[in-house]
Design a protein around this motif. Sequence first.
Motif, PDB file in Angstrom:
ATOM      1  N   SER A  38      -4.570   0.236  -7.635  1.00  0.00           N
ATOM      2  CA  SER A  38      -5.115  -0.831  -6.794  1.00  0.00           C
ATOM      3  C   SER A  38      -5.672  -1.971  -7.639  1.00  0.00           C
ATOM      4  O   SER A  38      -5.483  -3.151  -7.300  1.00  0.00           O
ATOM      5  CB  SER A  38      -6.203  -0.268  -5.874  1.00  0.00           C
ATOM      6  N   SER A  41      -2.727  -3.953  -9.142  1.00  0.00           N
ATOM      7  CA  SER A  41      -1.965  -4.701  -8.142  1.00  0.00           C
ATOM      8  C   SER A  41      -2.748  -5.897  -7.611  1.00  0.00           C
ATOM      9  O   SER A  41      -2.165  -6.760  -6.942  1.00  0.00           O
ATOM     10  CB  SER A  41      -1.566  -3.785  -6.982  1.00  0.00           C
ATOM     11  N   ASN A  46       2.810  -5.665  -6.811  1.00  0.00           N
ATOM     12  CA  ASN A  46       2.760  -4.271  -6.369  1.00  0.00           C
ATOM     13  C   ASN A  46       3.924  -3.467  -6.929  1.00  0.00           C
ATOM     14  O   ASN A  46       3.777  -2.285  -7.277  1.00  0.00           O
ATOM     15  CB  ASN A  46       2.779  -4.202  -4.836  1.00  0.00           C
ATOM     16  N   ALA A 145      -1.209   0.611  -4.421  1.00  0.00           N
ATOM     17  CA  ALA A 145      -0.755  -0.721  -4.842  1.00  0.00           C
ATOM     18  C   ALA A 145      -0.735  -1.691  -3.664  1.00  0.00           C
ATOM     19  O   ALA A 145      -1.131  -2.856  -3.798  1.00  0.00           O
ATOM     20  CB  ALA A 145       0.629  -0.619  -5.481  1.00  0.00           C
ATOM     21  N   SER A 146      -0.286  -1.221  -2.502  1.00  0.00           N
ATOM     22  CA  SER A 146      -0.276  -2.084  -1.315  1.00  0.00           C
ATOM     23  C   SER A 146      -1.691  -2.431  -0.876  1.00  0.00           C
ATOM     24  O   SER A 146      -1.964  -3.557  -0.456  1.00  0.00           O
ATOM     25  CB  SER A 146       0.479  -1.388  -0.174  1.00  0.00           C
ATOM     26  N   GLY A 149      -3.335  -5.005  -3.370  1.00  0.00           N
ATOM     27  CA  GLY A 149      -2.818  -6.369  -3.300  1.00  0.00           C
ATOM     28  C   GLY A 149      -3.536  -7.250  -2.304  1.00  0.00           C
ATOM     29  O   GLY A 149      -3.466  -8.484  -2.396  1.00  0.00           O
ATOM     30  N   THR A 156      -0.738 -10.678  -3.110  1.00  0.00           N
ATOM     31  CA  THR A 156       0.455 -10.450  -2.300  1.00  0.00           C
ATOM     32  C   THR A 156       0.801 -11.735  -1.566  1.00  0.00           C
ATOM     33  O   THR A 156      -0.074 -12.591  -1.320  1.00  0.00           O
ATOM     34  CB  THR A 156       0.229  -9.289  -1.300  1.00  0.00           C
TER      35      THR A 156
END
Length: 506
Positions: A38, A41, A46, A145-146, A149, A156
Amino acid sequence: MASSVEECGLHHRIALKVLTIVGVKPAWLILGMMMTSSFLSMWLSNTATTAMMLPIANAILENLFGDLETLKQKSKFAEDPDSDIIIDQLTLKLHSVPSEKQILSEGQMDETEQTEVRTMEEIQSESKIQLKVWKGFLICIPYAASIGGTATLTGTAPNLILIGQLKSHFPDCDLINFGSWFAFSFPLMLLFLFLAWLWIAFLYGGLNTRLCFKKDEQRSQAEARAKALIVEDYRKLGPIKFAEGAVSFFFILFAVLLFTRDPKFVPGWSVLFKKGYVSDAVTGVIIVSILFFFPSQKPSLRWWLDPQASNTPYVPLLSWKKAQETVPWNIMLLLGGGFAMAKACEESGLASWIGGHLQPLAKVPPAAAVILITAFLACFTELASNTATIIIFLPVITELAIHASVNPLYFMIPATIGCSYAFMLPVSTPPNSIAFASGHLMVKDMVKTGFVMNILGVLSVSLAMNTWGVAMFNLDTFPDWAHPLNKSAVIDDVHFSSVQSLNATV
């Protein structure tokens, strides 16, 4: 900035350092993986974060539990009635010294342990639990990672699209910048990351570390072996290189300048310039420009005194060739196209027309509408890219907020964050696809885990919006910059009215 971090290998050092701190207990190691993924990212893509972390996770798991294919065979022995020969061969091995992969220890075994007989049920039970933990390791990385972001504006693409929409639709709104977004979304990221860790660790057996091995000796030996692997990999990196230190310095300077430009609660350094003269982009351009000529190796100063003295070759921290290879230029083109499409929807009146047909949703309490919007976009983005999803729906959601006389940010922020919560399918995001390509995860694993993840994400966003989000952005009032009587809104209303009159005449 992310390209320079990858070029010098700083991200790899950060990942290994975090893993040495959290330890190798499965639950804590999963937490370490998620924290590292995390954090990286937030600044890297990501996809790059997931691609870097998965090999590290696989190496640690092999030292904890042995080879993946061997584990799969052990877990299926008792279920396959036609594997008598394999079972007989394995039974003979049970009376001999356990293999290195099985006990993951190079030390001498006691005579009692050498002659110990373990039943097939014990072997199968251990193997199944270890396979579950393996899945937990693989699935936690793309999810983290999502989640990470969403914590920064540059983390992102949907976050950048939100800024573009605000500048286009509400030019007088200056509430969202790098610092204010981070102050809002970083606590949200920590909350969701903690809930996600509890769910993944519970689902895949990581919370109960005693179940990974029946024998305490085997468990401690495996954990010692995995810890030794992490420490050894970190030792191989050697001391911090000049390039890593330089990139770290500029990275920290970059973050500090972004946070202090206009922190809202105190005057930032932007007050030294004319209003609107500097933005977050100015900070990025200045720091990145320095990276293109700052040396990656410590320069020698002997040539100041002796022109004949040898000097280190000049190599910058970031070369244009590296930037061409690693910077996602396609994302920039996609963002530009998204802004053009959103502007076309606004100017043509399409967004207002759709927003008018969604008028019944205006009767829903705003807090419930936030949950519905976040849940809908989180489900929609499972089948479409998060960038395409936010490009399509953000103008519509903006018009819906205006029709409902609700602060547009109250609907736009959860919609933007919800587009990044795609956890249920391998095709939802590139990180999910990379983890699924390992061959160990199945679609049902991602659906089962991702469904609860989506629920936790929606609830976390709703909590954030109705607590510190209201206090930070004054979401409980309809702002002047979004009032229908402002100039841009008048043009839209006149244009929309003319379309309605034309339709009535026809």
